[in-house]
Design an enzyme around this catalytic site. Structure first.
Site, short mmCIF file in Angstrom:
data_model
loop_
_atom_site.label_atom_id
_atom_site.label_comp_id
_atom_site.label_asym_id
_atom_site.label_seq_id
_atom_site.Cartn_x
_atom_site.Cartn_y
_atom_site.Cartn_z
N LEU A 1 66.85 73.66 42.24
CA LEU A 1 65.78 74.48 41.63
C LEU A 1 64.67 74.77 42.65
O LEU A 1 64.28 73.88 43.41
CB LEU A 1 65.18 73.68 40.46
CG LEU A 1 63.95 74.28 39.78
CD1 LEU A 1 64.35 75.49 38.93
CD2 LEU A 1 63.24 73.25 38.90
N HIS B 1 45.86 67.67 28.82
CA HIS B 1 46.39 68.13 30.12
C HIS B 1 47.31 67.07 30.73
O HIS B 1 48.32 67.39 31.35
CB HIS B 1 45.25 68.48 31.07
CG HIS B 1 44.45 69.66 30.61
ND1 HIS B 1 45.04 70.84 30.19
CD2 HIS B 1 43.12 69.85 30.46
CE1 HIS B 1 44.11 71.70 29.84
NE2 HIS B 1 42.92 71.12 29.98
N ASP C 1 50.80 76.46 27.46
CA ASP C 1 49.61 76.62 26.63
C ASP C 1 49.58 75.64 25.46
O ASP C 1 50.63 75.31 24.89
CB ASP C 1 49.58 78.06 26.09
CG ASP C 1 48.22 78.42 25.54
OD1 ASP C 1 47.23 77.73 25.84
OD2 ASP C 1 48.16 79.41 24.79
C1 FPP Z 1 46.54 75.71 28.78
O1 FPP Z 1 46.23 74.92 27.65
C2 FPP Z 1 46.75 74.84 29.92
C3 FPP Z 1 46.04 74.87 31.08
C4 FPP Z 1 44.92 75.81 31.32
C5 FPP Z 1 46.32 73.93 32.16
C6 FPP Z 1 47.76 73.63 32.42
C7 FPP Z 1 47.77 72.34 33.08
C8 FPP Z 1 48.67 71.37 32.90
C9 FPP Z 1 49.90 71.51 32.11
C10 FPP Z 1 48.42 70.04 33.52
C11 FPP Z 1 48.44 70.04 35.00
C12 FPP Z 1 49.83 70.10 35.51
C13 FPP Z 1 50.19 69.68 36.72
C14 FPP Z 1 51.60 69.85 37.11
C15 FPP Z 1 49.27 69.09 37.67
P1 FPP Z 1 44.80 75.03 27.01
O2 FPP Z 1 43.92 73.99 27.60
O3 FPP Z 1 44.28 76.43 27.14
O4 FPP Z 1 45.10 74.71 25.51
P2 FPP Z 1 44.33 75.25 24.25
O5 FPP Z 1 44.58 76.73 24.18
O6 FPP Z 1 45.00 74.51 23.13
O7 FPP Z 1 42.89 74.90 24.41
#
Ligand code: FPP
Length: 241
Positions: A126, A33, A16
Site C-alpha cells: 500500500l 482524535h 470525520d
Molecule cells: C474530523 O473530525 C477530524 C479531524 C479534523 C482530524 C482528523 C485527525 C485524526 C483522525 C487523528 C490524527 C491522525 C493521525 C494519523 C495522526 P471532527 O473533529 O471535525 O469531528 P466533528 O465533526 O464530530 O466535530
C-alpha cells in the site's frame, strides 16, 4: 475480506466525526482524535492486507487552524507519536507519503516526515498518503504558481500546459486519481479534499458511523458499493453503447 478483483486503485477517506464521538461519551474532543488515529491505523493495515494500492486520508486541513489551540496541539501530538511508530511500516511493506504544505511544522516533524518517506520509499504494498495542512485549492494554486514560474524561466511553454502537465505539479504527481471517496459521519461535502483528483470519483457517504468507530468491515461495505456502481467518465455505459 474484499476480493482483489474490482478493487479501486485509490481510496480517499475524510475521517470525520471524532468530535461528536467524544461528545457522545462526555469526553474532550482530543480523545475523539486519539480514537480516530487508532481507527486510521487499523484501516491502513487492513487496506494493505487486502491489496489496495493507494489510500489517502485527510488528517489536517488548511482550514483546521481555525480550531482552538489545544485541539490543534492534540492533533499535532498524535501526529508526532504516529511518525515515531512509522518504522513498523517498513516491515509491513507500506510506503508512506505526505501531501500538503509541511513547511509550517516544527523542524523535528518535518524531519520525521522525510525519514518516514525515505525509509519506506521502496515498499511495494500500500502507498499510504497522509494529507496534512492540506487544502485542494491551495494545492491547485501552488501548482499554478510553479507552472507560471517555470514558464517565466523558459522551462515550460504556456501552450504545453494541459491536464497531464498540470497534474505533475500537484502534490499527488504520479499517483492515480481517486476512484472511491469515503466520508463517514453524515456530512455530505468534500471540504476542500483532493478537488482535482476526485473529478470522477465515486462517493460513498456513510452517515451511520463516526470515524473512530469505522471498522475494516465498513471499508469492505464501501468497496462493495463501489463495485456495484457503473463508472462512465462522461461516456456511455456498455449497455447503452
Ligand atoms: C474530523 O473530525 C477530524 C479531524 C479534523 C482530524 C482528523 C485527525 C485524526 C483522525 C487523528 C490524527 C491522525 C493521525 C494519523 C495522526 P471532527 O473533529 O471535525 O469531528 P466533528 O465533526 O464530530 O466535530
Amino acid at each position: 475480506m474484499a476480493e482483489k478483483q474490482g478493487l479501486p486503485a485509490h481510496v480517499g477517506i475524510i475521517m470525520d466525526g471524532n468530535g461528536r464521538w467524544a461528545r457522545k461519551r462526555g469526553l474532550p474532543r482530543k480523545m475523539g482524535h486519539r480514537a480516530g488515529a487508532n481507527a486510521f491505523k487499523e484501516i491502513a493495515r487492513y487496506a494493505n492486507k487486502i491489496g489496495l494500492k493507494y489510500l489517502t486520508a485527510y488528517v489536517f486541513s488548511t482550514e483546521n487552524w481555525k480550531r482552538p489551540k489545544d485541539e490543534i496541539d492534540s492533533i499535532i501530538a498524535l501526529l508526532r507519536n504516529y511518525l515515531d511508530e512509522m518504522e513498523n511500516y517498513r516491515k509491513e511493506n507500506i510506503r508512506v507519503l505526505f501531501i500538503g504544505d509541511r513547511t509550517v511544522f516544527d523542524d523535528d516533524i518535518q524531519a520525521k516526515m522525510r525519514r518516514a518517506e525515505e525509509q519506506s520509499r521502496n515498499a511495494t504494498g500500500l502507498t499510504l498518503i497522509l494529507a496534512i495542512n492540506y487544502g485542494g485549492r491551495a494545492e491547485i494554486a501552488q501548482a499554478a504558481r510553479r507552472i507560471a514560474e517555470d514558464a517565466a524561466a523558459g522551462k515550460l511553454s504556456p501552450g504545453a500546459v494541459d491536464e497531464a502537465v498540470f497534474s505533475r505539479y500537484l502534490y499527488t504527481a504520479g499517483i492515480p486519481d481517486v476512484d472511491l471517496l469515503i466520508r463517514p459521519s453524515g456530512e455530505y461535502r468534500l471540504s476542500n479534499f483532493l478537488l482535482w483528483q476526485t473529478a470522477y470519483s465515486e462517493y460513498v457517504f456513510m452517515s451511520g458511523v463516526l470515524w473512530p468507530d469505522f471498522k475494516p468491515a465498513m471499508l469492505d461495505e464501501a468497496l462493495a458499493e463501489y463495485r456495484s456502481r457503473s463508472r462512465r467518465f462522461g461516456g456511455l455505459s456498455e449497455a447503452d453503447s
